[in-house]
Design a protein around this motif. Structure first.
Motif, PDB file in Angstrom:
ATOM      1  N   ARG A 171      39.641  69.130  39.130  1.00 50.65           N
ATOM      2  CA  ARG A 171      38.944  69.114  37.840  1.00 50.65           C
ATOM      3  C   ARG A 171      38.537  70.536  37.429  1.00 50.65           C
ATOM      4  N   THR A 247      45.811  58.556  33.047  1.00 48.05           N
ATOM      5  CA  THR A 247      44.555  57.961  32.595  1.00 48.05           C
ATOM      6  C   THR A 247      43.445  58.203  33.596  1.00 48.05           C
ATOM      7  N   ALA A 250      42.265  61.767  33.276  1.00 49.48           N
ATOM      8  CA  ALA A 250      41.541  62.036  32.034  1.00 49.48           C
ATOM      9  C   ALA A 250      40.173  61.365  31.984  1.00 49.48           C
ATOM     10  N   THR A 251      39.934  60.400  32.875  1.00 49.54           N
ATOM     11  CA  THR A 251      38.671  59.664  32.875  1.00 49.54           C
ATOM     12  C   THR A 251      37.643  60.415  33.713  1.00 49.54           C
TER      13      THR A 251
END
Length: 349
Positions: A171, A247, A250-251
């Motif tokens: 991240r 997904t 991106a969460t």
């Protein structure tokens, strides 16, 4: 063990760094654990009795020199690599030892090629960036699929991940990369990187069974757009990522990976399907395995093993496919990945 080769691991207490330390020990190499946080290094040493610990920080060149003193190679596992790659490479050059990292950051890898190619070549040493799941594995697969081809029209690297629980390091690196490209997407086309504000396309990719056809995000660009064009004449290099994995990434509240087996690997599985096309002909290569972070360790350690054994094809800054025999390298990882090569010409549909 007195004659065993020593390998410094910068960022040894991080998620991937721990896998690298364990893999070095499994291979009979001696890890030297390094990084900024002395407390985390001590905790790591408690689980590996006898582990040599050498705290160091990228803003303290003298500490890096102490960390690399007398070692045979260094593996940098500490991201964001935009901050760590250059200082650790500088220290490796001062020490006269090879450098390998697991950087997935496109911009950091570009910096390594741009800033250190001439110096590393002049020093007769080796710098291998992106020697990991992203950048390294894809490059090896493309190179193996190419075989005797010296050029191709397109390379497609499709990542079939059943899930993606990103580490804090992933991240952080993603944040740095987005800032460096002002939030734009990047793709490699017409022989160069282009930056765009448009939306990524979604399409289906025919992964081999048992994964089968899956919905993927197109132009999900990873470090392969640096490693592959660095040594192969392919003007179009395209990445794809399964929608479920994209997904997860991106969460914001997707949790970090957790151990699911005795080796500390998560339950995540992957298939990397590579297609290269030249005119009406196609060639493919496929690799599959478990846990993209864990598999980066054997990739990096196998690279160091080959470098120290002299099983390399060049010096300077080089990607995995440029410096190693790609097919032999992938087959040497049979304990960690399954690998299938379909190099016979296949007519494109």
């Amino acid at each position: 063990m007195g004659s065993a080769r020593t390998v410094a691991v910068f960022g040894a207490y991080g998620h991937t760094g721990r896998f690298v330390v364990a893999e070095l020990l499994d291979r009979g190499l001696v890890p030297i654990a390094s990084g900024r946080d002395a407390d985390k290094l001590r905790i790591l040493a408690a689980s590996h009795p006898g582990l040599d610990v050498r705290p160091a920080a990228v803003d303290d060149p003298a500490s890096l020199d102490r960390a690399l003193a007398g070692v045979d190679a260094v593996i940098n596992c500490a991201g964001p690599f935009a901050a760590t790659a250059a200082p650790v490479i500088e220290a490796a050059l001062r020490a006269g030892i090879p450098y390998v990292d697991v950087a997935a950051e496109i911009e950091a890898n570009l910096d390594t090629f741009a800033h250190f190619a001439d110096r590393a070549r002049a020093a007769g040493t080796v710098v291998v960036p992106a020697m990991a799941f992203f950048g390294g594995l894809g490059d090896l697969l493309v190179t193996a699929a190419m075989g005797d081809w010296t050029e191709a029209d397109e390379a497609h690297i499709a990542y079939g991940l059943n899930s993606w629980h990103p580490t804090a390091g992933t991240r952080d690196a993603g944040t740095v990369s987005r800032q460096r490209r002002n939030g734009r997407r990047v793709r490699y086309t017409n022989g160069q990187l282009e930056y765009h504000d448009d939306t990524s396309p979604t399409l289906n990719w025919p992964f081999p069974e048992p994964m089968g056809s899956r919905s993927v995000i197109g132009e999900f660009t990873m470090a392969d757009v640096v490693t592959v064009p660095s040594h192969l004449s392919i003007p179009e290099v395209c990445n794809y990522m399964t929608v479920e994995a994209a997904t997860d990434l991106a969460t914001a509240d997707t949790p970090a990976p957790t151990a699911a087996d005795e080796r500390g690997r998560s339950a995540q599985t992957f298939t990397v399907d590579v297609l290269v096309r030249s005119g009406a002909l196609e060639r493919r290569a496929v690799a599959s395995g478990q846990d993209i972070y864990a598999v980066s360790a054997p990739l990096a350690v196998e690279a160091v093993h080959r470098i120290l054994a002299g099983a390399t094809k060049t010096t300077g800054v080089a990607s995995a496919g440029a410096i190693f025999d790609a097919t032999d390298f992938l087959r040497a990882l049979s304990a960690h990945i399954s690998f299938e090569l379909r190099r016979e010409p296949v007519h494109a549909k």
